[in-house]
Write a protein that holds these residues in place. Structure first.
Motif, short mmCIF file in Angstrom:
data_model
loop_
_atom_site.label_atom_id
_atom_site.label_comp_id
_atom_site.label_asym_id
_atom_site.label_seq_id
_atom_site.Cartn_x
_atom_site.Cartn_y
_atom_site.Cartn_z
N ASP A 72 0.81 -1.22 0.00
CA ASP A 72 0.00 0.00 0.00
C ASP A 72 0.85 1.28 0.00
O ASP A 72 0.31 2.38 0.13
N SER A 73 2.17 1.14 -0.14
CA SER A 73 3.03 2.30 -0.38
C SER A 73 4.37 1.80 -0.91
O SER A 73 4.68 0.61 -0.80
N LEU A 74 5.12 2.72 -1.50
CA LEU A 74 6.45 2.36 -2.01
C LEU A 74 7.49 3.27 -1.37
O LEU A 74 7.34 4.50 -1.38
N ILE B 288 6.21 6.62 6.56
CA ILE B 288 5.67 5.68 5.57
C ILE B 288 4.15 5.69 5.67
O ILE B 288 3.59 5.50 6.74
N GLY B 289 3.50 5.95 4.53
CA GLY B 289 2.04 5.96 4.53
C GLY B 289 1.53 4.58 4.18
O GLY B 289 1.54 4.19 3.03
N GLY B 290 1.09 3.82 5.17
CA GLY B 290 0.58 2.49 4.87
C GLY B 290 1.13 1.44 5.82
O GLY B 290 2.13 1.67 6.50
N ARG B 291 0.48 0.27 5.81
CA ARG B 291 0.88 -0.82 6.70
C ARG B 291 1.68 -1.89 5.98
O ARG B 291 2.27 -2.77 6.60
N GLU C 246 8.10 6.44 -10.78
CA GLU C 246 7.29 5.95 -11.91
C GLU C 246 6.62 4.62 -11.57
O GLU C 246 5.53 4.33 -12.06
N VAL C 247 7.29 3.79 -10.77
CA VAL C 247 6.69 2.52 -10.35
C VAL C 247 5.48 2.81 -9.46
O VAL C 247 4.40 2.23 -9.62
N ALA C 248 5.66 3.76 -8.52
CA ALA C 248 4.56 4.13 -7.62
C ALA C 248 3.39 4.71 -8.41
O ALA C 248 2.22 4.40 -8.15
N ARG C 249 3.72 5.52 -9.41
CA ARG C 249 2.67 6.12 -10.24
C ARG C 249 1.89 5.01 -10.97
O ARG C 249 0.67 5.00 -10.99
N ALA C 250 2.64 4.06 -11.55
CA ALA C 250 1.99 2.97 -12.31
C ALA C 250 1.14 2.10 -11.40
O ALA C 250 0.08 1.61 -11.81
N ALA C 251 1.59 1.91 -10.16
CA ALA C 251 0.86 1.04 -9.23
C ALA C 251 -0.21 1.81 -8.45
O ALA C 251 -0.98 1.21 -7.70
N GLY C 252 -0.22 3.16 -8.60
CA GLY C 252 -1.19 3.99 -7.86
C GLY C 252 -0.91 4.01 -6.37
O GLY C 252 -1.83 4.06 -5.55
N LEU C 253 0.38 4.02 -6.00
CA LEU C 253 0.75 3.98 -4.58
C LEU C 253 1.39 5.28 -4.12
O LEU C 253 2.10 5.94 -4.90
N PRO C 254 1.23 5.64 -2.83
CA PRO C 254 2.01 6.75 -2.28
C PRO C 254 3.50 6.38 -2.29
O PRO C 254 3.85 5.21 -2.16
N TYR C 255 4.33 7.40 -2.43
CA TYR C 255 5.78 7.18 -2.59
C TYR C 255 6.54 7.98 -1.55
O TYR C 255 6.24 9.14 -1.28
N LEU C 256 7.56 7.32 -0.95
CA LEU C 256 8.50 8.01 -0.06
C LEU C 256 9.91 7.68 -0.53
O LEU C 256 10.28 6.51 -0.63
N GLY C 257 10.69 8.70 -0.83
CA GLY C 257 12.09 8.50 -1.23
C GLY C 257 13.01 8.95 -0.10
O GLY C 257 12.81 10.02 0.49
N ILE C 258 14.02 8.11 0.21
CA ILE C 258 14.97 8.42 1.28
C ILE C 258 16.36 8.47 0.67
O ILE C 258 16.79 7.53 -0.02
N GLY D 264 0.63 15.62 -2.86
CA GLY D 264 -0.17 14.86 -1.90
C GLY D 264 0.19 13.38 -1.85
O GLY D 264 -0.15 12.69 -0.89
N GLN D 265 0.87 12.89 -2.88
CA GLN D 265 1.10 11.44 -2.98
C GLN D 265 2.55 11.02 -2.81
O GLN D 265 2.83 9.84 -2.57
N ALA D 266 3.47 11.95 -2.96
CA ALA D 266 4.88 11.57 -2.99
C ALA D 266 5.71 12.58 -2.19
O ALA D 266 5.35 13.76 -2.08
N ARG D 267 6.84 12.09 -1.68
CA ARG D 267 7.67 12.95 -0.84
C ARG D 267 9.09 12.42 -0.80
O ARG D 267 9.30 11.20 -0.78
N GLY D 268 10.06 13.31 -0.79
CA GLY D 268 11.45 12.90 -0.60
C GLY D 268 11.93 13.42 0.74
O GLY D 268 11.60 14.54 1.15
N LEU D 269 12.71 12.60 1.45
CA LEU D 269 13.22 12.98 2.77
C LEU D 269 14.72 12.72 2.84
O LEU D 269 15.18 11.67 2.39
N ILE D 270 15.46 13.66 3.41
CA ILE D 270 16.87 13.39 3.67
C ILE D 270 16.93 12.42 4.85
O ILE D 270 16.33 12.66 5.90
N GLY D 271 17.59 11.30 4.65
CA GLY D 271 17.66 10.31 5.73
C GLY D 271 18.71 9.26 5.42
O GLY D 271 19.17 9.13 4.30
N ASP D 272 19.07 8.54 6.46
CA ASP D 272 20.06 7.48 6.35
C ASP D 272 19.34 6.14 6.38
O ASP D 272 18.59 5.86 7.32
#
Ligand code: SAM
Length: 254
Positions: A62-64, A128-131, A76-88, A109-117
């Motif tokens: 339910d999220s990528l 992470i949006g989802g279980r 693009e994978v998240a877009r194709a699958a219709g999933l919320p996206y978080l990039g680290i 509203g659906q995607a976000r990038g975060l600086i993280g390790d």
């Protein structure tokens, strides 16, 4: 396992290269720039995207989450699958570029990038949006770490499904990797055996990257909380889908 491949001897003294020093010192734009990729890499990246999409659907994620996302290829994978996206990513420049792209494409509203390790999932897992996240370890990310089990332990704490994309140990793959790292401007590339049946490169600026044999990756996965579900391979590497950690409510498709 302590990596001999990431220890070099200089002036008679053994000096351990800190994992991630190349990226902490701003190496991401060199190694992630598509203009530096040999043509052969494109089929490998296509395999990775399609394996991630297939696993996201098959396991009803339910999220990528893309770990070491740079500018967010898996958006693009998240877009194709219709999933919320978080990039680290550890690189502030990469995350700024990704968030600019997300905004310009109207995906705030659906995607976000975060600086993280990626070694410290406790600092980003709550975002992470989802279980049932799908955590993608793209483009040989795991090979950048002297102790890749630590990355897997960190991800396992966040749970879900993992798709792990790594280069293999074949001489033809090693030749493509050498051409790739050289095109990125990394000089003085030493080649030594890796800890997991692959080939490790070490270069200037703290660059270190190892590949994995199929058996070596299984050995690594056996040492962490990850259950192998299925594998896709091509001539450069493999994408292994695993169940990470426990406790989530997965259905019979596992
Ligand atoms: C996906 S890996 C690519 C590895 C490369 N293809 C190879 O074969 O070695 C590179 C990306 O991971 C990011 N990265 C490296 N170490 C990281 C860390 N500890 N936490 C988060 N991102 C990291 C870098 O900034 C970069 O954008």
């Amino acid at each position: 396992m302590r990596s001999t491949a990431f220890t070099r001897t200089e002036g008679g003294a053994s000096e351990t290269l800190p994992a991630g020093s190349f990226y902490r010192d701003g190496g991401a734009p060199a190694i992630m720039r598509a203009a530096h990729f040999p043509d052969e890499l494109l089929s490998y990246l296509q395999m990775e995207g399609l394996a991630a999409l297939k696993s996201a659907i098959r396991h009803r994620c339910d999220s990528l989450v893309e770990l070491g996302c740079y500018d967010g290829r898996a958006l693009e994978v998240a877009r194709a699958a219709g999933l919320p996206y978080l990039g680290i990513d550890i690189s502030p420049g990469a995350i700024a570029r990704l968030n600019r792209r997300i905004h310009e494409e109207g995906l705030d509203g659906q995607a976000r990038g975060l600086i993280g390790d990626v070694l410290h999932s406790s600092s980003w897992a709550l975002e992470i949006g989802g279980r049932r996240p799908l955590q993608l370890f793209p483009f040989n990310l795991l090979g950048n770490f002297a102790e890749p089990e630590k990355v897997l332990h960190s991800a396992a704490a966040a749970g879900g499904i993992g798709v792990i994309s790594v280069f293999d140990e074949q001489p033809s793959t090693t030749a493509v990797r050498r051409a790739y790292y050289t095109a990125c401007g990394i000089e003085e590339l030493d080649e030594v055996p890796g800890d997991y049946g692959g080939v490790a490169f070490q270069g200037e600026g703290g660059f270190a990257s190892q590949s994995f044999s199929a058996e070596g990756l299984l050995e690594l996965l056996g040492s962490v909380d990850a259950t192998v579900l299925h594998t896709t391979t091509n001539r450069l590497g493999q994408c292994v889908t695993v169940r990470l950690g426990g406790g989530l409510d997965f259905g019979p498709e596992d």
